[in-house]
Design a protein around this motif. Structure first.
Motif, PDB file in Angstrom:
ATOM      1  N   MET A   1      14.138 -60.001   2.072  1.00 49.79           N
ATOM      2  CA  MET A   1      14.072 -58.559   1.164  1.00 49.79           C
ATOM      3  C   MET A   1      15.313 -58.279   0.712  1.00 49.79           C
ATOM      4  SD  MET A   1      12.619 -55.962  -0.071  1.00 49.79           S
ATOM      5  CE  MET A   1      10.981 -55.925   0.397  1.00 49.79           C
ATOM      6  N   GLU A   2      16.642 -58.577   1.445  1.00 46.46           N
ATOM      7  CA  GLU A   2      17.765 -58.383   1.260  1.00 46.46           C
ATOM      8  C   GLU A   2      18.270 -59.221  -0.276  1.00 46.46           C
ATOM      9  OE1 GLU A   2      20.032 -57.362   5.330  1.00 46.46           O
ATOM     10  OE2 GLU A   2      20.045 -59.403   4.608  1.00 46.46           O
ATOM     11  N   ARG A   3      17.768 -60.417  -0.176  1.00 46.97           N
ATOM     12  CA  ARG A   3      18.120 -61.093  -1.470  1.00 46.97           C
ATOM     13  C   ARG A   3      17.283 -60.704  -2.656  1.00 46.97           C
ATOM     14  NH1 ARG A   3      19.555 -64.002   2.774  1.00 46.97           N
ATOM     15  NH2 ARG A   3      20.931 -65.456   2.801  1.00 46.97           N
ATOM     16  N   LEU A   4      16.052 -60.290  -2.339  1.00 45.12           N
ATOM     17  CA  LEU A   4      15.144 -59.720  -3.491  1.00 45.12           C
ATOM     18  C   LEU A   4      15.695 -58.402  -4.099  1.00 45.12           C
ATOM     19  CD1 LEU A   4      12.705 -60.083  -5.215  1.00 45.12           C
ATOM     20  CD2 LEU A   4      11.434 -58.792  -3.392  1.00 45.12           C
ATOM     21  N   GLN A   5      16.405 -57.628  -3.096  1.00 40.93           N
ATOM     22  CA  GLN A   5      16.942 -56.250  -3.670  1.00 40.93           C
ATOM     23  C   GLN A   5      17.999 -56.517  -4.724  1.00 40.93           C
ATOM     24  OE1 GLN A   5      15.821 -53.063  -2.458  1.00 40.93           O
ATOM     25  NE2 GLN A   5      17.088 -52.510  -4.090  1.00 40.93           N
ATOM     26  N   VAL A   6      18.681 -57.562  -4.208  1.00 39.72           N
ATOM     27  CA  VAL A   6      19.787 -57.932  -5.268  1.00 39.72           C
ATOM     28  C   VAL A   6      19.227 -58.465  -6.571  1.00 39.72           C
ATOM     29  CG1 VAL A   6      21.889 -59.566  -5.793  1.00 39.72           C
ATOM     30  CG2 VAL A   6      21.559 -58.548  -3.306  1.00 39.72           C
ATOM     31  N   ILE A   7      18.289 -59.385  -6.571  1.00 43.47           N
ATOM     32  CA  ILE A   7      17.739 -59.948  -7.717  1.00 43.47           C
ATOM     33  C   ILE A   7      17.012 -59.074  -8.656  1.00 43.47           C
ATOM     34  CG2 ILE A   7      16.151 -61.837  -8.461  1.00 43.47           C
ATOM     35  CD1 ILE A   7      17.173 -63.499  -5.976  1.00 43.47           C
ATOM     36  N   ASP A   8      15.966 -58.587  -7.949  1.00 41.84           N
ATOM     37  CA  ASP A   8      14.998 -57.651  -8.460  1.00 41.84           C
ATOM     38  C   ASP A   8      14.727 -56.247  -7.617  1.00 41.84           C
ATOM     39  OD1 ASP A   8      12.688 -56.578  -9.788  1.00 41.84           O
ATOM     40  OD2 ASP A   8      11.740 -58.413 -10.012  1.00 41.84           O
ATOM     41  N   PRO A   9      15.670 -55.255  -7.928  1.00 38.22           N
ATOM     42  CA  PRO A   9      15.384 -54.116  -6.963  1.00 38.22           C
ATOM     43  C   PRO A   9      13.899 -53.383  -7.275  1.00 38.22           C
ATOM     44  CG  PRO A   9      17.579 -54.143  -8.154  1.00 38.22           C
ATOM     45  CD  PRO A   9      16.785 -55.332  -8.575  1.00 38.22           C
ATOM     46  N   VAL A  10      13.373 -53.286  -8.260  1.00 41.61           N
ATOM     47  CA  VAL A  10      12.242 -52.788  -8.579  1.00 41.61           C
ATOM     48  C   VAL A  10      11.080 -53.261  -7.756  1.00 41.61           C
ATOM     49  CG1 VAL A  10      10.563 -52.171  -9.944  1.00 41.61           C
ATOM     50  CG2 VAL A  10      12.749 -51.905 -11.044  1.00 41.61           C
ATOM     51  N   LYS A  11      10.918 -54.743  -7.688  1.00 41.82           N
ATOM     52  CA  LYS A  11       9.946 -55.529  -6.946  1.00 41.82           C
ATOM     53  C   LYS A  11      10.396 -55.418  -5.623  1.00 41.82           C
ATOM     54  CE  LYS A  11       6.994 -58.557  -6.511  1.00 41.82           C
ATOM     55  NZ  LYS A  11       5.402 -58.446  -6.776  1.00 41.82           N
ATOM     56  N   ALA A  12      11.648 -55.215  -5.076  1.00 44.44           N
ATOM     57  CA  ALA A  12      11.897 -54.959  -3.555  1.00 44.44           C
ATOM     58  C   ALA A  12      11.339 -53.873  -3.250  1.00 44.44           C
ATOM     59  CB  ALA A  12      13.353 -55.187  -3.396  1.00 44.44           C
TER      60      ALA A  12
ATOM     61  N   MET B   1       7.576 -53.718  -2.693  1.00 46.88           N
ATOM     62  CA  MET B   1       7.147 -54.547  -1.483  1.00 46.88           C
ATOM     63  C   MET B   1       7.385 -53.956   0.027  1.00 46.88           C
ATOM     64  SD  MET B   1       7.453 -58.399  -2.619  1.00 46.88           S
ATOM     65  CE  MET B   1       6.327 -58.813  -1.050  1.00 46.88           C
ATOM     66  N   ARG B   2       8.494 -53.151  -0.282  1.00 37.40           N
ATOM     67  CA  ARG B   2       8.978 -52.840   1.226  1.00 37.40           C
ATOM     68  C   ARG B   2       7.972 -52.217   2.066  1.00 37.40           C
ATOM     69  NH1 ARG B   2      14.285 -52.801   1.732  1.00 37.40           N
ATOM     70  NH2 ARG B   2      14.602 -52.574  -0.606  1.00 37.40           N
ATOM     71  N   GLY B   3       7.331 -51.263   1.758  1.00 42.43           N
ATOM     72  CA  GLY B   3       6.408 -50.643   2.570  1.00 42.43           C
ATOM     73  C   GLY B   3       5.176 -51.555   2.869  1.00 42.43           C
ATOM     74  N   SER B   4       4.936 -52.644   2.326  1.00 47.53           N
ATOM     75  CA  SER B   4       3.827 -53.515   2.866  1.00 47.53           C
ATOM     76  C   SER B   4       4.268 -54.659   3.694  1.00 47.53           C
ATOM     77  CB  SER B   4       3.251 -54.213   1.484  1.00 47.53           C
ATOM     78  OG  SER B   4       4.275 -55.119   0.918  1.00 47.53           O
ATOM     79  N   LEU B   5       5.470 -54.659   4.167  1.00 49.12           N
ATOM     80  CA  LEU B   5       6.010 -55.745   5.215  1.00 49.12           C
ATOM     81  C   LEU B   5       5.862 -55.090   6.550  1.00 49.12           C
ATOM     82  CD1 LEU B   5       9.368 -57.163   3.358  1.00 49.12           C
ATOM     83  CD2 LEU B   5       6.746 -58.233   3.311  1.00 49.12           C
ATOM     84  N   VAL B   6       5.682 -55.949   7.340  1.00 49.32           N
ATOM     85  CA  VAL B   6       5.605 -55.775   8.927  1.00 49.32           C
ATOM     86  C   VAL B   6       6.932 -55.328   9.296  1.00 49.32           C
ATOM     87  CG1 VAL B   6       4.903 -56.396  11.173  1.00 49.32           C
ATOM     88  CG2 VAL B   6       3.704 -57.175   9.106  1.00 49.32           C
ATOM     89  N   SER B   7       7.485 -54.234   9.901  1.00 54.80           N
ATOM     90  CA  SER B   7       8.333 -53.912  10.498  1.00 54.80           C
ATOM     91  C   SER B   7       8.997 -54.607  11.722  1.00 54.80           C
ATOM     92  CB  SER B   7       8.378 -52.317  10.849  1.00 54.80           C
ATOM     93  OG  SER B   7       9.652 -51.950  11.772  1.00 54.80           O
TER      94      SER B   7
END
Length: 219
Positions: free
Chosen positions: A145-156, A159-165
Motif C-alpha cells: 500500500m505504501e508503494r501504491l500510494q507513491v505510484i497511484d494515490p487515487v487507486k491507493a 483500496m485502503r478501506g477494503s484491506l484487513v487492518s
C-alpha cells in the motif's frame, strides 16, 4: 525514467534501477526476509507474488524485489570506450495493477485463514498460528500500500478501506492468546528465573501463564 552508468553492463542497470526506485526507500518500509511459510504460500499461489521477467536477471539479484514491480530497462548502450549506460523506466499503470491485485489476493488469504478456524479450535495454538500468519501477510499488504500510494494515490485511497487492518489483527491475536492458558514447569529451576523469563515472553504475546509454584498438585 532514470539513467545509470558504470564500467560494466549489470552495474549500470543496477544504478539506473536504484535511482528510479529511490523514492520508495525514502517513503516506504523496507522489505523483510520472507518466512518459510510465506515462501510456501507464494509458491503455492495463495498470496500475491510476481517475478519481473522483463528485468535482467543479474540486475534483479542486486535490487529490492518489491521495488522493481513495473520497472524495465528500456535501453542499454556502450560508449565504445569504457562506460555502459542503462535507461530504467517505470510503467505506473502496470505497477498499480500488479500491486492492487496482489493486495486483493493477500486479503482473500487472510480472510480464509481467519474465517476457516474450526469452532472447536477457536482458542488453540492452531488458531493463534493462523492469526500470526495473517499478521505477516497484512504487513506485506501495508508495504504494498505504501508503494501504491507513491505510484497511484487515487487507486491507493480507493483500496485502503477494503484491506484487513494489521493493527486489528494483532489486537485480535492478543485477545485470542489470553484465552489460551499456559502452565510451565522447568525442572531444576529452583529460583524460577528461567520460568519467569519464559512467562514474560509469553505474556508479551498475550498468553496467560501460571507459575507452577503457585499451582502445586495436592499430595
Amino acid at each position: 525514467t532514470s539513467v545509470g552508468d558504470a564500467a560494466d553492463r549489470t552495474s549500470a542497470g543496477v544504478k539506473a534501477v536504484n535511482a528510479l526506485t529511490a523514492i520508495f526507500r525514502q517513503k516506504v518500509t523496507s522489505a523483510t526476509t520472507a518466512s518459510k511459510r510465506m515462501e510456501r504460500a507464494e509458491s503455492s499461489g495463495k498470496v500475491g507474488y510476481t517475478d519481473n521477467a522483463q528485468l535482467d536477471q543479474n540486475v534483479k539479484q542486486q535490487v529490492n524485489e518489491e521495488d522493481i514491480i513495473g520497472v524495465k530497462i528500456s535501453l542499454w548502450w556502450y560508449d565504445g570506450k569504457s562506460t555502459w549506460y542503462a535507461l530504467a523506466t517505470l510503467d505506473k499503470p502496470e505497477a498499480s495493477d500488479i500491486y492492487s491485485k496482489m493486495m486483493e489476493q493477500n486479503s482473500a488469504e487472510i480472510h480464509a485463514l481467519i474465517n476457516n478456524i474450526p469452532k472447536e479450535n477457536a482458542y488453540s495454538f492452531d488458531a493463534y498460528e493462523r492469526y500470526d500468519f495473517a499478521c505477516e501477510i497484512a504487513a506485506v499488504n501495508d508495504r504494498y500500500m505504501e508503494r501504491l500510494q507513491v505510484i497511484d494515490p487515487v487507486k491507493a485511497d480507493s483500496m485502503r478501506g477494503s484491506l484487513v487492518s494489521l493493527k486489528q489483527l494483532k489486537k485480535d491475536m492478543i485477545d485470542l492468546a489470553q484465552h489460551i492458558p499456559v502452565r510451565m514447569e522447568i525442572t531444576g529451576d529452583d529460583t524460577d528465573r528461567a520460568t519467569g523469563a519464559f512467562a514474560d515472553t509469553l505474556a508479551d504475546n498475550g498468553s496467560r501463564t501460571g507459575n507452577p509454584r503457585n499451582q502445586r498438585k495436592p499430595p
